[in-house]
Design a protein around this motif. Structure first.
Motif, mmCIF file in Angstrom:
data_model
loop_
_atom_site.group_PDB
_atom_site.id
_atom_site.type_symbol
_atom_site.label_atom_id
_atom_site.label_comp_id
_atom_site.label_asym_id
_atom_site.label_seq_id
_atom_site.Cartn_x
_atom_site.Cartn_y
_atom_site.Cartn_z
ATOM 1 N N ARG A 44 0.783 -1.259 -0.073
ATOM 2 C CA ARG A 44 0.150 -0.054 0.014
ATOM 3 C C ARG A 44 0.822 1.242 -0.039
ATOM 4 N N GLN A 45 2.054 1.245 0.788
ATOM 5 C CA GLN A 45 2.797 2.227 0.815
ATOM 6 C C GLN A 45 3.481 2.535 -0.418
ATOM 7 N N THR A 46 3.856 1.467 -1.197
ATOM 8 C CA THR A 46 4.882 1.560 -2.248
ATOM 9 C C THR A 46 3.665 2.132 -3.380
ATOM 10 N N VAL A 47 2.702 1.471 -3.817
ATOM 11 C CA VAL A 47 1.734 1.990 -4.850
ATOM 12 C C VAL A 47 1.338 3.439 -4.435
ATOM 13 N N GLY A 48 1.293 3.708 -3.181
ATOM 14 C CA GLY A 48 0.860 4.968 -2.843
ATOM 15 C C GLY A 48 1.706 6.115 -3.108
ATOM 16 N N GLU A 49 2.918 5.921 -3.530
ATOM 17 C CA GLU A 49 4.186 6.963 -3.787
ATOM 18 C C GLU A 49 3.665 7.398 -5.168
ATOM 19 N N TYR A 50 2.944 6.690 -6.093
ATOM 20 C CA TYR A 50 2.646 7.455 -7.393
ATOM 21 C C TYR A 50 1.343 8.408 -6.907
ATOM 22 N N SER A 51 0.302 7.744 -6.125
ATOM 23 C CA SER A 51 -0.791 8.838 -5.746
ATOM 24 C C SER A 51 -0.319 10.044 -5.167
ATOM 25 N N LEU A 52 0.854 9.971 -4.537
ATOM 26 C CA LEU A 52 1.381 11.415 -3.659
ATOM 27 C C LEU A 52 1.935 12.055 -4.817
ATOM 28 N N ALA A 53 2.539 11.677 -5.835
ATOM 29 C CA ALA A 53 3.101 12.494 -6.693
ATOM 30 C C ALA A 53 2.156 12.948 -7.686
ATOM 31 N N LEU A 54 0.871 12.355 -7.899
ATOM 32 C CA LEU A 54 -0.049 12.710 -8.629
ATOM 33 C C LEU A 54 -0.656 13.986 -7.950
ATOM 34 N N ASN A 55 -1.146 13.854 -6.722
ATOM 35 C CA ASN A 55 -1.999 14.763 -6.054
ATOM 36 C C ASN A 55 -1.206 15.850 -5.360
ATOM 37 N N GLY A 56 -0.093 15.405 -4.886
ATOM 38 C CA GLY A 56 0.813 16.339 -4.032
ATOM 39 C C GLY A 56 0.362 16.235 -2.808
ATOM 40 N N ALA A 57 -0.492 15.505 -2.100
ATOM 41 C CA ALA A 57 -0.461 15.208 -0.522
ATOM 42 C C ALA A 57 0.860 14.830 0.004
ATOM 43 N N LYS A 58 1.192 15.058 1.260
ATOM 44 C CA LYS A 58 2.508 14.588 1.825
ATOM 45 C C LYS A 58 2.523 13.102 2.292
ATOM 46 N N GLU A 59 1.428 12.695 2.663
ATOM 47 C CA GLU A 59 1.418 11.165 3.059
ATOM 48 C C GLU A 59 0.149 10.626 2.860
ATOM 49 N N LEU A 60 0.249 9.267 2.883
ATOM 50 C CA LEU A 60 -1.016 8.425 2.867
ATOM 51 C C LEU A 60 -1.893 8.318 4.048
ATOM 52 N N GLN A 61 -3.234 8.364 3.784
ATOM 53 C CA GLN A 61 -4.036 8.210 4.938
ATOM 54 C C GLN A 61 -3.196 6.874 5.794
ATOM 55 N N ASN A 62 -3.733 7.265 7.080
ATOM 56 C CA ASN A 62 -3.080 5.761 7.855
ATOM 57 C C ASN A 62 -3.979 4.632 7.559
ATOM 58 N N ARG A 63 -3.628 3.698 8.127
ATOM 59 C CA ARG A 63 -4.063 2.427 8.019
ATOM 60 C C ARG A 63 -5.748 2.226 8.368
ATOM 61 N N THR A 64 -6.178 2.962 9.460
ATOM 62 C CA THR A 64 -7.218 2.957 9.963
ATOM 63 C C THR A 64 -8.232 3.900 8.992
ATOM 64 N N LYS A 65 -7.627 4.864 8.525
ATOM 65 C CA LYS A 65 -8.450 5.760 7.628
ATOM 66 C C LYS A 65 -8.482 5.239 6.520
ATOM 67 N N PHE A 66 -7.732 4.255 5.938
ATOM 68 C CA PHE A 66 -7.880 3.467 4.735
ATOM 69 C C PHE A 66 -8.583 2.361 4.854
ATOM 70 N N ALA A 67 -8.787 1.826 5.969
ATOM 71 C CA ALA A 67 -10.010 0.905 6.205
ATOM 72 C C ALA A 67 -11.187 1.293 6.195
ATOM 73 N N PHE A 68 -11.239 2.395 6.834
ATOM 74 C CA PHE A 68 -12.560 3.197 6.866
ATOM 75 C C PHE A 68 -13.338 3.467 5.370
ATOM 76 N N HIS A 69 -12.365 4.096 5.089
ATOM 77 C CA HIS A 69 -12.816 4.402 3.314
ATOM 78 C C HIS A 69 -12.989 3.411 2.468
ATOM 79 N N LYS A 70 -12.406 1.920 2.756
ATOM 80 C CA LYS A 70 -12.369 0.843 1.936
ATOM 81 C C LYS A 70 -13.948 0.323 2.497
ATOM 82 N N ALA A 71 -14.431 0.312 3.461
ATOM 83 C CA ALA A 71 -15.583 -0.328 3.973
ATOM 84 C C ALA A 71 -16.574 0.808 3.582
ATOM 85 N N THR A 72 -16.638 1.856 3.763
ATOM 86 C CA THR A 72 -17.549 2.660 3.293
ATOM 87 C C THR A 72 -17.886 2.859 1.816
ATOM 88 N N GLY A 73 -16.866 2.733 1.099
ATOM 89 C CA GLY A 73 -16.933 2.509 -0.290
ATOM 90 C C GLY A 73 -17.659 1.557 -0.752
#
Length: 647
Positions: A305-334
């Motif tokens: 997740r961290q590795t593939v997220g490097e491209y997302s960060l380059a694309l949108n300019g965010a400084k870091e990925l969502q933490n694991r808990t936020k990731f899990a929350f958005h996966k479930a709500t999605g």
């Protein structure tokens, strides 16, 4: 005089300073905020809509944790399944034990494809399993008979967000392709490829992508929504490839032989033999491998997740990925969006607020009807048809009364990996989607869940949806004045109504069928006005780039119509205060984003940047000028003959 005369507004929001409403409405309201606001480290932007998003996220994440730990009992079995997915996704330690293993079988499926003929034989199962394919199908309402579902022939996306990113003068091209290469190479090594083989696969995938670039539509072309409707007799479609059994691809998925299919991108279908052939076969396989990894690596363990997220960060300019808990929350709500949306709506919105907002929508609709009836450029015949279409719009507020049956099929197994659970859900979703072909169109379906901070108009159903989450301050509150509410949710409501009469929606009738209900004379006048809207925004400097007027025209038509209608509604109230009205209009569009994300939106988003929506459409309202004492020579002045009003 060009709109970019607005001092510090149209051209410079990254180094913005507070000023007066006479010089810049947006900065008079948001300038101090613009100077001090911090973009969250795990997000590419912040502002009006995003502030509400974060508040919803915070509330629901607390509830998810309470459900997950047993502190609070589940309200129903469907929420329980959502929490199971949340727990699976949030258990980083358990996912690390699976590591790369869950995806290896799916990778092997691609590797085992021998040649074009073998690919053609397997394309149905590949599609049903959710693999990225160079040609695929979709099921949706027939745009000319929206009671029936039909087959649409769909095309893949590019590696970069839009074909404009591949232009030689686009500074992001090499940077993003380089990061993409780096990330994919690392992912390939993590699933067992040596360095040379990984490099070869990435280069082949990029070469296949380069074949697609000149053929697929740009975001600007896609914005002309009705151009996706290109019916073709099925017998003719099946002749479009020498190498693929296109008939079996369709029939094998819908279990029927259609009379026609709808070609979304004719240029692409006409080029199929140049895209998919024996010479390009290995390139295509590499492209499929790369697409599989980039789309699914986040569902493996945290290292992936961290590795593939490097491209997302380059694309949108965010400084870091969502933490694991936020990731899990958005996966479930999605995946359980309607389930969580209903829970949120019932708990945080409720029946009384739903009834109050419906009253506001009824008032906005009445104002809109009056404006149509008194329109100065429409003929009587077109007016009557427009009012009839308005009367037929179905309104959906807060959350749906029932849940789609598909959610009853969702079962989460906490003993298997996240990747396998998501794969199982994906197959259910794809099959359910394919099954819609043999069923009538479900006009009761909601396009947005209750916890989403957004709103929408669906031209093929002639309905508008206002999820519960947007129906709060600053958009709407019982504690705000009527003028503030009209400048917020009132303008949003009328914006969505206006989509029924924008350059795309205007081509659909009261039943959502693509059907010309205009006289030739009236439609010619309408096209003149929409061209003025294109011209008004086209080329406005923003954040080092410029606005594409054609890309954003439909949303601008809706914006100016929505603001005009909301302004008329505000003026009917005894406590009318137009300063509060315009100030709240400007407040809801506050926005601060990274440069990378801004570039992405300017290339692909059909909405203009928030600060421009606030300023330019206010300039189009004659009432704005006396309200704030704006006179010729001031930053917000726009000559009367250049002000654009349509509805």
């Amino acid at each position: 005089m060009k709109i970019n005369k607005i001092i510090g507004g149209a051209g410079d929001m990254f180094d913005a300073k507070p000023t007066s409403a006479q010089e810049n409405l947006y900065l008079s309201v948001n300038g101090e905020w613009q100077e001090t606001a911090k973009i969250p480290a795990d997000k590419p932007r912040t502002g009006g809509f995003m502030d509400l998003d974060e508040a919803v996220e915070k509330s629901l994440m607390k509830e998810f944790e309470d459900f997950s730990t047993g502190k609070v009992a589940y309200p129903n079995e469907l929420v329980e399944e959502a929490i199971k997915l949340y727990r699976v996704a949030n258990d980083a330690e358990k996912q690390s034990k699976f590591h790369q293993q869950p995806i290896l079988k799916d990778l092997q499926t691609i590797i085992d494809i021998k040649d074009i003929e073998d690919f053609s034989n397997k394309i149905v199962e590949l599609s049903k399993s959710g693999y990225a394919l160079p040609i695929d199908i979709d099921i949706d309402a027939d745009m000319k008979d929206t009671t029936k579902n039909v087959v649409y022939i769909d095309v893949p996306g590019l590696i970069l967000p839009d074909k404009t990113y591949y232009d030689e003068d686009n500074d992001s091209k090499e940077k993003l392709l380089s990061k993409y290469t780096e990330v994919v190479s690392k992912l390939l090594s993590m699933v067992g490829y040596d360095l040379e083989k990984a490099k070869s696969i990435v280069e082949q995938a990029k070469k296949f992508d380069s074949i697609l670039v000149p053929i697929v539509k740009s975001s600007e072309e896609k914005a002309d929504y009705t151009k996706m409707y290109n019916p073709m007799y099925f017998d003719e479609y099946t002749t479009k490839s020498k190498y693929l059994d296109l008939k079996s691809q369709v029939v094998g998925q819908i279990n029927d032989t259609p009379e026609k299919v709808i070609i979304i991108e004719p240029r692409y279908v006409d080029s199929l033999d140049d895209i998919i052939n024996a010479d390009n076969f290995e390139l295509m396989k590499s492209w499929m491998i790369v697409k599989l990894l980039m789309s699914n690596a986040g569902n493996l363990d945290e290292e992936f997740r961290q590795t593939v997220g490097e491209y997302s960060l380059a694309l949108n300019g965010a400084k870091e990925l969502q933490n694991r808990t936020k990731f899990a929350f958005h996966k479930a709500t999605g995946y359980f969006s309607q389930i969580i949306g209903l829970y949120y709506g019932e708990k945080y919105f409720g029946a009384s607020a739903k009834a109050d907002v419906k009253k506001m929508i009824e008032k906005m609709t009445a104002i809109y009807k009056d404006r149509l009836a008194n329109n100065s450029w429409l003929g009587e015949e077109t007016k009557k048809k427009a009012i009839h279409k308005l009367d037929m719009i179905e309104v959906k507020v807060g959350y749906p009364d029932k849940i789609d049956d598909i959610y009853k099929k969702y079962k989460i197994d906490e003993n298997i990996s996240l990747y396998e659970n998501i794969s199982n859900l994906r197959r259910i979703i794809i099959q359910d989607h394919l099954d819609q072909y043999s069923k009538p169109v479900d006009r009761s379906k909601w396009l947005m869940p209750g916890h989403m901070v957004n709103a929408c108009y669906d031209p093929s159903r002639n309905d508008i949806t206002f999820p519960a989450a947007i129906l709060q301050a600053p958009f709407y509150s019982l504690d705000q004045t009527s003028s503030q509410n009209y400048g917020g949710i009132g303008a949003v409501i009328a914006h969505e109504i206006s989509h029924a009469f924008d350059n795309n929606g205007s081509q659909f009738d009261e039943y959502g069928n693509m059907n010309n209900w205009w006289t030739d004379e009236d439609y010619a006048k309408f096209k003149e006005l929409t061209q003025k809207m294109i011209d008004e925004f086209d080329g406005i400097p923003y954040a080092g780039s410029t606005v594409n007027g054609k890309l954003v025209v439909s949303e601008n038509v809706a914006d100016v119509g929505g603001l005009r209608c909301a302004l008329e509604a505000a003026k009917t109230e005894s406590d009318v205060d137009l300063k509060l009205f315009f100030n709240n209009w400007a407040r809801v569009w506050r926005l601060k984003s990274t440069q990378e994300f801004t570039d992405l939106l300017l290339s692909t988003d059909v909405h203009s940047p928030g600060p421009l929506r606030a300023n330019v459409h206010a300039q189009n309202m004659d009432e704005f000028y006396p309200t704030f004492g704006v006179e010729e020579g001031m930053g917000m002045w726009l000559e009367p003959e250049k002000r654009v009003n349509i509805w």
